[in-house]
Write an enzyme that holds these catalytic residues in place. Structure first.
Site, mmCIF file in Angstrom:
data_model
loop_
_atom_site.group_PDB
_atom_site.id
_atom_site.type_symbol
_atom_site.label_atom_id
_atom_site.label_comp_id
_atom_site.label_asym_id
_atom_site.label_seq_id
_atom_site.Cartn_x
_atom_site.Cartn_y
_atom_site.Cartn_z
ATOM 1 N N HIS A 95 46.384 72.676 -61.434
ATOM 2 C CA HIS A 95 46.023 71.567 -61.917
ATOM 3 C C HIS A 95 46.313 70.230 -61.122
ATOM 4 C CE1 HIS A 95 45.627 74.170 -65.666
ATOM 5 N NE2 HIS A 95 46.958 74.558 -65.248
ATOM 6 N N SER A 133 33.285 57.920 -38.162
ATOM 7 C CA SER A 133 32.792 56.834 -39.137
ATOM 8 C C SER A 133 32.193 55.845 -38.302
ATOM 9 C CB SER A 133 33.967 56.315 -39.930
ATOM 10 O OG SER A 133 33.384 55.295 -40.598
#
Length: 551
Positions: free
Chosen positions: A252, A376
């Site tokens: 989780h 990038s």
């Protein structure tokens, strides 16, 4: 023959080469009559951008006819600029990604379909010559058999183009193959006597279903399975190399009981190998029962021949399983099973891609940089996990196509409709995006470098994960409310080595049990993870570096 350009080519069958076309057709190598094969040309319409808004619509919506970009203008391109090439291909598989998927071209292209049709037609004529009751087709001499087999072995791109030229007249692709073979054999004195037994008692689907089955079988064995196996092996290697590297689990998204990096990789290797085995066990099937699956024409022509047995022998001689209960088409149930299994393999790999992406994000993996490569366009520090992202995206595209194939193909109105025909031409799309994804994941794996320091740092900050073993030992020795006591110690509080040590020393436990608990650290509390990772080869049946699957 090369379809233009300077791209690398793939040699297959008889030396035919497959390369990404820069312009098609190549007129210098096109058989007579083929110079007018259609090219990709735009219609006479062109897109022009208008700056004048409609009186009915003064909103900010942009359409093809109006925009507020006053300087934008799209000029009409000439037809020659849109001939088929790597830059004009509508599918990125045939353009940008061609070098990564071209291994499929000999099998899943139209060339592959035509080649296997030729193979089936010739094999059927040879089979007829072996049936004693079919006296009109006597046994062929060795020379005639060799000549017929030579048409298969020597099948070339020019042959395929000639068949396409015939198809422009017949408007029927299978009949074009029949006419091509009659033309090739009319000067051979022995075969010329039985030309009309090409395609004897066959419906087009008798030829097509076997061709499609052979396309799939060869594509899987020659192109797909080798890359799947390489992928499984690569993940196995990560598992074994990092079997001992402790890692904080997350359930989780929250810190959980530690594992090892290797064991988590081993899980994917085993899952993928299990599904790979399922795929390899799917029977590739074929039919050869005439127009509606009853051998109607066969039995009228030769009532005493056991045609169902002949058909079964023939289909099996091609390396396929025989389907005796069919309509005009083979029912395609095996295709649905095969594509569903590939979808599941792809789902598992998507899970791997996302986990690898996540571990990179957490800093558990660094990515090896490549000189000149840019992560990038604006942030120079970035090295993006583009290979895993590319893989995930293409797996989605692949599964979309394969899902449609698996749901549509088993459905055909009454004894058949034609909807399967055009859909089957897209088998290579789903497989192409799959193999592209597999290779992208493999490329991503080669860039991974384990960041042990960061893995260790995360564990050092997570002493609360020892709450599980402590309360489990407390249960064994009857300490009341062990879960509740650990909950009070750990939930919402900073847990350190010191606080855990103090808690253990205060427990009413045998000294040996206390000593064992005090030895525990988040680094050592990994259970059987190390052994599970080290023995992954056994689980996936990896023998001498080769993935072995028993069919």
């Amino acid at each position: 023959m090369e379809l233009g350009g300077a791209s690398s080519s793939y040699r297959v069958f008889n030396g035919t080469q497959f390369s990404c076309p820069s312009a098609f057709p190549i007129k210098s190598q096109t058989p007579t009559g083929l110079s007018s094969l259609p090219c990709l040309r735009p219609s006479n319409a062109s897109f022009r951008i208008s700056t004048t808004p409609s009186r009915r619509d003064c909103s900010c919506k942009a359409t093809l006819k109006q925009t507020n970009m006053a300087t934008a203008k799209v000029e009409k391109m000439s037809g020659n600029e849109f001939e088929l090439s790597g830059l004009t291909a509508l599918s990125p598989l045939d353009g940008r990604y061609w070098s990564k998927v071209k291994d499929l071209a000999p099998y899943m292209s139209e060339y592959g379909l035509i080649y296997f049709r030729v193979l089936v037609e010739i094999k059927w004529l040879l089979k007829l010559s072996q049936i004693p009751e079919v006296t009109e087709v006597p046994s062929f001499s060795e020379e005639a058999q060799s000549y017929l087999q030579g048409l298969v072995d020597g099948f070339s791109m020019n042959d395929a183009l000639e068949i396409k030229n015939i198809e422009k007249v017949t408007n029927h692709d299978v009949k074009a193959v029949e006419y091509f073979l009659k033309k090739k054999c009319q000067l051979h004195p022995e075969v010329a006597k039985v030309l009309e037994f090409f395609h004897f008692a066959c419906t087009s689907e008798d030829i097509n279903n076997l061709a499609h089955a052979l396309m799939l079988k060869e594509a899987m064995n020659s192109a797909i399975f080798p890359v799947m196996d390489e992928l499984i092996k690569a993940i196995c290697n990560i598992a074994k190399d990092n079997a001992h590297i402790p890692m904080l689990s997350r359930t989780h998204g929250q810190p959980a009981s530690p594992t090892t990096l290797g064991k988590e990789m081993a899980v994917f290797a085993v899952r993928l190998s299990r599904e790979r085995r399922e795929i390899s066990q799917v029977e590739i099937m074929g039919k050869f029962a005439g127009a509606v699956g009853n051998y109607n024409a066969h039995l009228v022509a030769y009532p005493d021949v056991k045609w169902p047995q002949i058909a079964e022998d023939f289909v099996k001689s091609l390396g396929l399983s025989f389907n005796p209960y069919v309509t005009q088409i083979e029912t395609h149930d095996y295709m649905a099973k095969l594509f569903h299994a590939i979808i599941q393999f792809n789902n598992i790999l998507t899970d791997f891609d996302r986990d690898a992406w996540g571990y990179i994000s957490l800093g558990y993996f660094k990515q090896i940089t490549k000189a000149g490569e840019i992560g990038s366009s604006t942030m120079p520090h970035k090295v993006n996990p583009i290979d895993f992202e590319n893989s995930e995206g293409n797996l989605g595209v692949a599964n979309g196509g394969l899902s449609h194939l698996s749901m549509k193909l088993p459905i055909s109105r009454w004894q058949r409709d034609l909807t399967d025909s055009t859909v089957l031409r897209n088998m290579g799309v789903g497989l192409g995006h799959s193999i592209l994804a597999y290779k992208s994941t493999l490329q991503g794996i080669t860039k991974l470098q384990v960041n042990e320091a960061h893995l260790s740092e995360d564990l050092n900050q997570s002493w609360e994960v020892l709450a599980e073993p402590i309360q489990t030992v407390m249960r064994r020795y009857g300490v009341p409310e062990p879960y509740e006591k650990l909950k009070e110690l750990t939930r919402g509080r900073a847990v350190t080595k010191e606080s855990i040590t103090e808690f253990i020393k205060g427990l009413d436990l045998p000294e040996e049990a206390k000593t064992n608990l005090l030895k525990l650290t988040p680094h050592s509390y990994v259970g059987a993870a190390v052994e599970l990772a080290r023995t992954v080869d056994i689980a996936v049946n990896l023998v001498n570096g080769v993935v072995v699957f028993e069919n």
